[in-house]
Design an enzyme around this catalytic site. Structure first.
Site, PDB file in Angstrom:
ATOM      1  N   LYS A 181       0.857  -1.196   0.000  1.00  0.00           N
ATOM      2  CA  LYS A 181       0.000   0.000   0.000  1.00  0.00           C
ATOM      3  C   LYS A 181       0.889   1.241   0.000  1.00  0.00           C
ATOM      4  O   LYS A 181       1.913   1.272   0.700  1.00  0.00           O
ATOM      5  CB  LYS A 181      -0.893  -0.037   1.250  1.00  0.00           C
ATOM      6  CG  LYS A 181      -1.932   1.067   1.318  1.00  0.00           C
ATOM      7  CD  LYS A 181      -2.854   0.904   2.541  1.00  0.00           C
ATOM      8  CE  LYS A 181      -3.936   1.978   2.582  1.00  0.00           C
ATOM      9  NZ  LYS A 181      -4.866   1.829   3.722  1.00  0.00           N
TER      10      LYS A 181
ATOM     11  N   SER B 288      -9.971   2.160   2.708  1.00  0.00           N
ATOM     12  CA  SER B 288      -9.042   2.825   1.851  1.00  0.00           C
ATOM     13  C   SER B 288      -8.047   1.902   1.144  1.00  0.00           C
ATOM     14  O   SER B 288      -7.409   2.320   0.184  1.00  0.00           O
ATOM     15  CB  SER B 288      -8.238   3.851   2.670  1.00  0.00           C
ATOM     16  OG  SER B 288      -7.445   3.200   3.638  1.00  0.00           O
TER      17      SER B 288
ATOM     18  N   SER C 101     -10.487  -0.030   7.004  1.00  0.00           N
ATOM     19  CA  SER C 101      -9.844  -0.024   5.683  1.00  0.00           C
ATOM     20  C   SER C 101      -9.145  -1.292   5.258  1.00  0.00           C
ATOM     21  O   SER C 101      -8.692  -1.383   4.110  1.00  0.00           O
ATOM     22  CB  SER C 101      -8.840   1.121   5.600  1.00  0.00           C
ATOM     23  OG  SER C 101      -9.518   2.312   5.342  1.00  0.00           O
TER      24      SER C 101
HETATM   25  N1  GLN Z   1     -13.489   4.720   5.856  1.00  0.00           N
HETATM   26  C1  GLN Z   1     -12.976   5.227   7.084  1.00  0.00           C
HETATM   27  C2  GLN Z   1     -12.550   6.656   6.911  1.00  0.00           C
HETATM   28  O1  GLN Z   1     -12.740   7.166   5.868  1.00  0.00           O
HETATM   29  C3  GLN Z   1     -11.842   4.384   7.552  1.00  0.00           C
HETATM   30  C4  GLN Z   1     -10.609   4.573   6.771  1.00  0.00           C
HETATM   31  C5  GLN Z   1      -9.473   3.721   7.254  1.00  0.00           C
HETATM   32  O2  GLN Z   1      -9.674   2.750   7.953  1.00  0.00           O
HETATM   33  N2  GLN Z   1      -8.282   4.150   6.894  1.00  0.00           N
HETATM   34  O3  GLN Z   1     -12.039   7.266   7.791  1.00  0.00           O
END
Ligand code: GLN
Length: 493
Positions: free
Chosen positions: A78, A158, A182
């Protein structure tokens, strides 16, 4: 020879050990799969030369009997993980062409154990999002499509690039991070396995920070066993991260196939949402029935503060993000937009460098931390967080070993369906309704593919465990995997 990219990591390990193929062959097979799958936009940077060099070096080690536990296994990383000499952007324009002079602890442990880097994977900008649509490199496509439809779906976020690449057989596993879901939500959207370990299990050093008290890295892989193998290399104490915990890393793979007889599985009634699709409800009961058939005992439990988790998360996470992202000012890293004075330089750089969702979070975060509102928002959210944690502690104190929930409230949706100018950002935030509680409480959670919806899209179940008891999640997760079978998308790219 069967297509090398369709092997699981465990199968590839055997093939490499038996000298059926080399790491270079395995790596080349993945590099050519990546080339043919550029339409998915899963990779934001391919590193074929580095991959081949790493594979050749590891082949020599394997020949001498010195290969580590992941010797020769090609992985995707990532773009939130700093990789020495390889551009790392968090998929934000503000980092520009930042090339770290250091390697994140987690990736350095993967290379120590013999893994090969194929390249950097797409993600939501600074990991803020649930659909991988906020990346400065554009959205990622989910390799899954609805039956008989050409609509391109999101892979979740994400860690959308990680999930899409693993599901599309572009890499054998990937690193990911999870601040509010995410790892688990994209895993559920792509029929892959994703585990967010206990907070403190993996080092955060060298990972671009979003919300430091919630951020935790973990793997996305194609099977429960593969994710156990990857986590073993990723986990461990690191003096460079003061929140990393100094306890031994167990052999997670040994938990696979271990009996789950007598394990008490909590079914939290608060996760039964009004208007939840019947197929999610059905999947959940099926999962419970599979665990019961394997000898586990099901108990209804209550996590009464669940409904406050999402609102509290959207105060705590932006607050920490606004502080963490203060460092991107045009002076130290990446992009710089000139101005008449230093303040204008900051403002111009940040306005130009951050995307809309990141700007929204920075504004919310700054607001909830501001002198007049700190007590009403931030402090209150922290208190709610303590209550959420206590809900889980009460449950575990009653002898519950793990909690079973759906991973997401729906299957993957179309690109643009929940984003765009007129969209309500809360619609997107609701994706994480079942996952954020786990980050708020610092607990481990695994998402395992468990079935498909009426349109042929994958759905996942989540298991939540006691702190540092990832092993129970692997044992239980494998029971679900065995019962549900494995799911592979039909190739259209
Ligand atoms: N979807 C959540 C956010 O937008 C979690 C994102 C994540 O876990 N990095 O904050």
């Amino acid at each position: 020879m069967t297509d090398l990219t369709s092997l699981t990591l465990a199968e590839a390990r055997k093939g490499l050990a038996d000298k059926t193929f080399t790491s270079l062959e395995l790596t080349d097979a993945h590099l050519s799969a990546i080339e043919k799958a550029r339409v998915l936009n899963a990779f934001v940077m391919e590193t074929p030369d580095r991959a081949r060099d790493m594979a050749k070096a590891v082949d020599e080690k394997i020949a001498k009997g010195e290969g580590g536990p992941l010797a020769g296994i090609p992985l995707g990383i990532k773009d939130l993980f700093a990789t020495k000499g390889v551009r790392t952007t968090a998929c934000s324009k503000i980092l520009g062409n930042f090339v770290p002079t250091y390697e994140s602890t987690i990736t350095s442990q993967l290379w120590r154990d013999g893994a090969v880097m194929l390249g950097k994977l797409n993600n939501d900008e600074f990991a803020m999002g649930s659909a991988n649509e906020t990346s400065c490199f554009g959205p990622v496509a989910n390799p899954w499509r609805r039956d008989g439809s050409n609509t391109t779906l999101v892979p979740g976020g994400s860690s959308g690039g990680s999930a899409s690449a693993v599901a599309a057989l572009l890499c054998m596993g990937a690193t990911a991070t999870d601040t509010g879901g995410s790892i688990r939500q994209p895993a559920a959207f792509t029929a892959t396995v994703g585990i967010k370990p206990t907070y403190g299990r993996c080092s955060r050093w060298g990972i671009v920070a979003f919300a430091s008290s919630l951020d935790q890295a973990g793997p996305i892989a194609r099977s429960v066993r593969d994710s156990a193998m990857l986590l073993r290399s990723m986990a461990g104490h690191d003096p460079k991260d003061t929140t990393s915990v100094d306890i031994p890393v167990p052999d997670y793979e040994a938990a696979i196939g271990k009996s789950v007889k007598g394990k008490r599985i909590g079914i939290p009634k608060e996760y039964r949402l009004d208007g939840m699709p019947a197929e999610i409800e059905k999947l959940w009961s099926e999962g419970a029935a599979w665990l019961k058939a394997a000898g586990a005992e099901l108990v209804e439990v209550s996590l009464p503060h669940t409904k406050y988790a999402l609102p509290a998360y959207y105060i705590v996470a932006p607050a920490e993000a606004s502080s963490n992202l203060a460092r991107y000012d045009g002076v130290r890293y990446g992009l710089r937009e000139q101005g008449k004075n230093i303040h204008e330089l900051y403002e111009n750089t940040r306005a130009e460098g951050f995307g809309a969702e990141v700007r929204r979070r920075v504004m919310i975060g700054t607001y909830v931390l501001s002198a007049g509102y700190y007590d009403a928002y931030y402090l209150r959210a922290q208190k709610v967080r303590t209550l959420i944690k206590k809900d889980f502690e009460d449950c575990f104190a009653k002898g519950v070993d793990a909690i079973l929930t759906p991973a997401t409230p729906s299957a993957a949706f179309g690109i643009g369906e929940k984003s765009g100018e007129d969209a309500d950002p809360v619609e997107m935030y609701l994706n994480d309704i079942f996952t954020v509680t786990v980050n708020m409480a610092g607990l481990p959670g695994i998402a395992v593919p468990a079935g498909k919806d009426a349109q042929g899209l994958p759905l996942g179940l989540q298991l939540i465990g006691r702190p540092f008891d990832e092993e129970t999640l692997f044992s239980l997760g494998e029971v679900i995997e065995q019962a549900a079978g494995r799911f592979t998308p039909a190739r259209w790219w």
